[in-house]
Design a protein around this motif. Structure first.
Motif, short mmCIF file in Angstrom:
data_model
loop_
_atom_site.label_atom_id
_atom_site.label_comp_id
_atom_site.label_asym_id
_atom_site.label_seq_id
_atom_site.Cartn_x
_atom_site.Cartn_y
_atom_site.Cartn_z
N TYR A 100 42.99 123.86 21.96
CA TYR A 100 43.92 123.58 23.04
C TYR A 100 43.17 123.01 24.24
O TYR A 100 42.14 123.52 24.65
CB TYR A 100 44.65 124.86 23.48
N GLY A 101 43.72 121.96 24.80
CA GLY A 101 43.11 121.37 25.99
C GLY A 101 43.45 122.16 27.23
O GLY A 101 44.15 123.16 27.19
N TYR A 102 42.89 121.69 28.34
CA TYR A 102 43.05 122.39 29.61
C TYR A 102 44.08 121.68 30.48
O TYR A 102 44.23 120.46 30.44
CB TYR A 102 41.74 122.41 30.38
N THR A 103 44.76 122.48 31.32
CA THR A 103 45.60 121.95 32.38
C THR A 103 44.90 122.22 33.70
O THR A 103 44.55 123.37 33.98
CB THR A 103 46.97 122.63 32.39
N TYR B 36 41.04 112.51 29.14
CA TYR B 36 41.75 112.79 30.38
C TYR B 36 41.66 111.57 31.28
O TYR B 36 40.68 110.82 31.26
CB TYR B 36 41.13 113.98 31.13
N ARG B 37 42.65 111.42 32.14
CA ARG B 37 42.63 110.43 33.20
C ARG B 37 42.52 111.17 34.52
O ARG B 37 43.21 112.19 34.73
CB ARG B 37 43.93 109.61 33.17
N GLN B 38 41.67 110.69 35.42
CA GLN B 38 41.54 111.31 36.73
C GLN B 38 41.65 110.26 37.83
O GLN B 38 40.85 109.32 37.86
CB GLN B 38 40.21 112.07 36.86
N ASP B 39 42.61 110.45 38.71
CA ASP B 39 42.74 109.60 39.89
C ASP B 39 41.91 110.20 41.02
O ASP B 39 41.67 111.41 41.04
CB ASP B 39 44.21 109.48 40.29
N PRO B 40 41.47 109.37 41.96
CA PRO B 40 40.59 109.86 43.04
C PRO B 40 41.17 111.07 43.77
O PRO B 40 42.33 111.05 44.20
CB PRO B 40 40.47 108.65 43.96
N GLU B 45 44.10 114.63 34.24
CA GLU B 45 45.41 114.71 33.60
C GLU B 45 45.24 114.42 32.12
O GLU B 45 44.67 113.40 31.73
CB GLU B 45 46.35 113.69 34.25
N PHE B 46 45.76 115.30 31.29
CA PHE B 46 45.59 115.19 29.85
C PHE B 46 46.24 113.92 29.29
O PHE B 46 47.38 113.57 29.65
CB PHE B 46 46.20 116.41 29.17
N LEU B 47 45.50 113.24 28.41
CA LEU B 47 46.05 112.06 27.73
C LEU B 47 46.24 112.32 26.23
O LEU B 47 47.34 112.21 25.71
CB LEU B 47 45.11 110.86 27.90
N ALA B 84 41.43 104.13 37.17
CA ALA B 84 41.18 105.58 37.25
C ALA B 84 39.83 105.84 36.60
O ALA B 84 39.21 104.95 36.03
CB ALA B 84 42.27 106.36 36.52
N THR B 85 39.40 107.09 36.66
CA THR B 85 38.25 107.52 35.87
C THR B 85 38.77 108.20 34.62
O THR B 85 39.65 109.05 34.68
CB THR B 85 37.36 108.47 36.68
N TYR B 86 38.21 107.81 33.48
CA TYR B 86 38.63 108.37 32.20
C TYR B 86 37.51 109.28 31.68
O TYR B 86 36.35 108.87 31.58
CB TYR B 86 38.95 107.25 31.21
N LEU B 87 37.90 110.52 31.40
CA LEU B 87 36.95 111.53 30.95
C LEU B 87 37.21 111.89 29.50
O LEU B 87 38.36 111.96 29.08
CB LEU B 87 37.10 112.80 31.79
#
Lengths: 113, 110
Positions: A100-103, B36-40, B45-47, B84-87
């Protein structure tokens, strides 16, 4: 309302002060995490908790402590803040079990002067 | 030691110019690779989650693929709002903690 809420959103504090960052969640997840993010270093795990009675150190726990007050609440404390603790701090939650991923919460920007 | 390496560190594209981001990993027994996508100034945010080699997931202009050693995030005809930054992250071997790469900062110019 956000699933994972962090307070405060921004904080400026002085060196040597004690500060607490708070995290609450409505996801009903048992697992909660604290990360810090620094430019060029990415996300690094400070502490994590798999349930209310289970708290573990992450890779960079020195200078930090945590408290899991309830399933929904997980607080991070800096006992005596120092400038190199200036960073963006994130709380995250996840379901129990593998895969499970994280929120994540929206983060707290902490500046120690 | 389990590692997640993302490349490039930064990528600038023109609107409509397709490209790919890379995430290479070394972990024993993959139990999930996450994008994940992360805005500044905001939380990641999970993708997508990918579990096995050959698996693919798509969402709008994004498509994630997985091999035994790496994952790609393909961006087709990107728009400025994709900036965005993608993790990427994987579960640390033998534990249930995610370890993150340092991210790729994507900028899409109009």
């Amino acid at each position: 309302d956000a699933d994972v809420t962090q307070t405060p959103r921004n904080r400026i504090t002085k060196t040597g002060k004690r500060i607490m960052l708070e995290c609450s969640q409505t996801k009903g997840h048992d697992r909660m995490y604290w990360y810090r993010q620094d430019p060029g270093l990415g996300l690094r795990l400070i502490y994590y908790s798999f349930d209310v009675k289970d708290i573990n150190k992450g890779e960079i726990s020195d200078g930090y402590s945590v408290s899991r007050q309830a399933q929904a609440k997980f607080s991070l404390s800096l006992e005596s803040a120092i400038p190199n603790q200036t960073a963006l701090y994130f709380c995250a939650t996840s379901e129990t079990g593998t895969g499970y991923g994280y929120t994540f919460g929206s983060g707290t920007r902490l500046t120690v002067v | 030691e389990d590692q997640v390496t993302q490349s490039p560190e930064a990528l600038r594209l023109q609107e409509g110019e397709s490209s790919s981001l890379n995430c290479s990993y070394t972990v024993s027994g993959l139990r999930g690779l996450f994008w994940y996508r992360q805005d500044p100034g905001k939380g990641p945010e999970f993708l997508f989650t990918l579990y096995s080699a050959g698996e693919e997931k798509e969402k709008e202009r994004l498509k994630a693929t997985l091999t035994k050693k790496e994952s790609f995030l393909h961006i087709t005809a990107p728009k400025p709002e994709d900036s965005a930054t993608y993790l990427c992250a994987v579960f640390q071997g033998g534990s249930e903690k995610l370890v993150f790469g340092k991210g790729t900062k994507l900028t899409v110019n109009p």
